[in-house]
Design a protein around this motif. Structure first.
Motif, mmCIF file in Angstrom:
data_model
loop_
_atom_site.group_PDB
_atom_site.id
_atom_site.type_symbol
_atom_site.label_atom_id
_atom_site.label_comp_id
_atom_site.label_asym_id
_atom_site.label_seq_id
_atom_site.Cartn_x
_atom_site.Cartn_y
_atom_site.Cartn_z
ATOM 1 N N ILE A 1 0.863 -1.208 -0.059
ATOM 2 C CA ILE A 1 0.122 0.010 -0.125
ATOM 3 C C ILE A 1 0.951 1.259 -0.014
ATOM 4 N N GLY A 2 0.457 2.083 -0.881
ATOM 5 C CA GLY A 2 1.212 3.496 -0.726
ATOM 6 C C GLY A 2 2.325 3.604 -1.586
ATOM 7 N N THR A 3 2.538 2.363 -2.581
ATOM 8 C CA THR A 3 3.563 2.345 -3.667
ATOM 9 C C THR A 3 2.874 2.031 -4.840
ATOM 10 N N PRO A 4 3.463 2.312 -6.008
ATOM 11 C CA PRO A 4 2.932 2.194 -7.269
ATOM 12 C C PRO A 4 2.659 0.795 -7.567
ATOM 13 N N TYR B 1 8.397 -4.314 -13.285
ATOM 14 C CA TYR B 1 8.964 -3.268 -13.922
ATOM 15 C C TYR B 1 9.424 -2.616 -12.601
ATOM 16 N N HIS B 2 10.652 -2.302 -12.311
ATOM 17 C CA HIS B 2 11.551 -1.739 -11.136
ATOM 18 C C HIS B 2 12.504 -1.204 -11.435
ATOM 19 N N TYR B 3 12.990 -0.269 -10.440
ATOM 20 C CA TYR B 3 13.978 0.837 -10.851
ATOM 21 C C TYR B 3 15.348 0.499 -10.195
ATOM 22 N N SER B 4 15.611 -0.650 -9.661
ATOM 23 C CA SER B 4 16.704 -0.675 -8.866
ATOM 24 C C SER B 4 17.562 -1.913 -9.581
ATOM 25 N N ASN B 5 18.970 -1.886 -9.725
ATOM 26 C CA ASN B 5 19.842 -2.888 -9.795
ATOM 27 C C ASN B 5 20.732 -2.691 -8.404
ATOM 28 N N TYR B 6 20.390 -2.088 -7.582
ATOM 29 C CA TYR B 6 20.957 -2.032 -6.362
ATOM 30 C C TYR B 6 20.298 -3.142 -5.363
ATOM 31 N N ASN B 7 21.053 -4.042 -5.094
ATOM 32 C CA ASN B 7 20.278 -5.060 -4.070
ATOM 33 C C ASN B 7 19.605 -6.178 -4.593
ATOM 34 N N CYS B 8 19.450 -6.106 -6.102
ATOM 35 C CA CYS B 8 18.351 -7.055 -6.471
ATOM 36 C C CYS B 8 18.887 -8.418 -6.505
ATOM 37 N N ILE B 9 18.154 -9.331 -6.064
ATOM 38 C CA ILE B 9 18.610 -10.800 -6.099
ATOM 39 C C ILE B 9 17.983 -11.740 -7.210
ATOM 40 N N LYS C 1 14.480 8.284 -11.072
ATOM 41 C CA LYS C 1 15.006 9.582 -10.422
ATOM 42 C C LYS C 1 14.472 10.726 -11.260
ATOM 43 N N LEU C 2 14.298 10.814 -12.467
ATOM 44 C CA LEU C 2 14.159 12.144 -13.231
ATOM 45 C C LEU C 2 12.551 12.357 -13.662
ATOM 46 N N ASN C 3 11.605 11.167 -13.571
ATOM 47 C CA ASN C 3 10.306 11.689 -13.916
ATOM 48 C C ASN C 3 9.595 10.327 -13.019
ATOM 49 N N ARG C 4 9.159 10.673 -11.862
ATOM 50 C CA ARG C 4 8.748 9.491 -10.862
ATOM 51 C C ARG C 4 7.172 9.506 -11.428
ATOM 52 N N GLN C 5 6.334 10.557 -11.942
ATOM 53 C CA GLN C 5 5.197 10.204 -12.242
ATOM 54 C C GLN C 5 5.067 9.299 -13.448
ATOM 55 N N GLN C 6 5.952 9.248 -14.384
ATOM 56 C CA GLN C 6 6.021 8.394 -15.577
ATOM 57 C C GLN C 6 6.657 6.946 -15.098
ATOM 58 N N PHE C 7 7.572 7.087 -14.097
ATOM 59 C CA PHE C 7 7.867 5.601 -13.975
ATOM 60 C C PHE C 7 6.706 5.227 -12.777
ATOM 61 N N ASN C 8 5.899 5.861 -12.192
ATOM 62 C CA ASN C 8 4.678 5.120 -11.457
ATOM 63 C C ASN C 8 3.853 4.629 -12.554
ATOM 64 N N PHE C 9 3.265 5.476 -13.702
ATOM 65 C CA PHE C 9 2.610 5.092 -14.720
ATOM 66 C C PHE C 9 3.169 3.810 -15.376
ATOM 67 N N ASN C 10 4.485 3.573 -15.613
ATOM 68 C CA ASN C 10 4.790 2.587 -16.002
ATOM 69 C C ASN C 10 4.530 1.143 -15.234
ATOM 70 N N VAL C 11 4.866 1.420 -14.025
ATOM 71 C CA VAL C 11 4.494 0.336 -13.086
ATOM 72 C C VAL C 11 3.259 -0.198 -13.129
ATOM 73 N N ARG C 12 2.171 0.741 -12.901
ATOM 74 C CA ARG C 12 0.835 0.239 -12.870
ATOM 75 C C ARG C 12 0.619 -0.228 -14.404
ATOM 76 N N ASN C 13 0.969 0.216 -15.428
ATOM 77 C CA ASN C 13 0.585 -0.469 -16.650
ATOM 78 C C ASN C 13 1.245 -1.706 -16.928
ATOM 79 N N THR C 14 2.602 -2.003 -16.259
ATOM 80 C CA THR C 14 3.053 -3.399 -16.241
ATOM 81 C C THR C 14 2.123 -4.296 -15.526
#
Length: 188
Positions: free
Chosen positions: A41-44, A74-82, A138-151
């Motif tokens: 809850i509270g995340t895209p 669809y996620h944003y990070s290659n930081y700590n992904c397993i 980092k640059l366009n959180r609104q578009q990122f959130n839209f892409n997550v919801r679309n996926t």
């Protein structure tokens, strides 16, 4: 030794289950399990269900388990992904992650770590901008959130289609209806 360790971890997990995560143990293969993470809850990711397969090696816990996503995430990070085969992670990162493995880690801790990847706000300090998703985050959180919801919507549509096909085949056993519209009206 591996089987004994897996059984111990399974018992421990059943005592302390993770909220928002469903684990299904494979009774035919104790070296494998499946789990689903609910989008927090509270995340895209809210409303999504993310399915994974976890395989233990024969020499577990001395070698790391292998986690594979069973769908597009669809996620944003290659930081700590397993996640093996994750479209956001470079093979170099997966290699680094395996080198960080310690026999003290458990499948419980790895699922919990993966679940944290869905809480995007904790990674606002990302310095590594290698993937397109990370840049967009980092640059366009609104578009990122839209892409997550679309996926997520695309994955749900695939699941509904699979259910519809099963439903249609089942009903056709009993009724001689050739119109797809009738099945669509019944199903939806």
């Amino acid at each position: 030794m591996a089987l004994k360790r897996i059984q111990k971890e399974k018992t421990e997990y059943l005592k302390n289950q993770i909220e928002g995560v469903t684990v299904q143990f494979d009774e035919k293969n104790p070296f494998q399990l499946y789990f689903t993470i609910q989008g927090p809850i509270g995340t895209p990711y809210y409303g999504g269900q993310f399915n994974y397969k976890l395989k233990f090696p024969a020499d577990y816990p001395f070698k790391p388990m292998q986690i594979t996503s069973l769908q597009n995430v669809y996620h944003y990070s290659n930081y700590n992904c397993i996640i093996e085969g994750c479209n956001c992670c470079s093979p170099q990162h997966l290699k680094l992650r395996k080198e960080e493995w310690s026999p003290t880690l458990t499948f419980f801790s790895q699922i919990k770590s993966l679940q944290q990847c869905f809480y995007t706000e904790q990674f606002t300090q990302l310095e590594d901008l290698q993937s397109d998703q990370t840049r967009l985050y980092k640059l366009n959180r609104q578009q990122f959130n839209f892409n997550v919801r679309n996926t997520i919507a695309g994955e749900k549509a695939k699941e509904y289609l699979k259910q519809f096909i099963v439903f249609e085949k089942y009903i056709k056993q009993f009724l001689s209806i050739n119109s797809h519209q009738v099945f669509i009206d019944l199903f939806f």
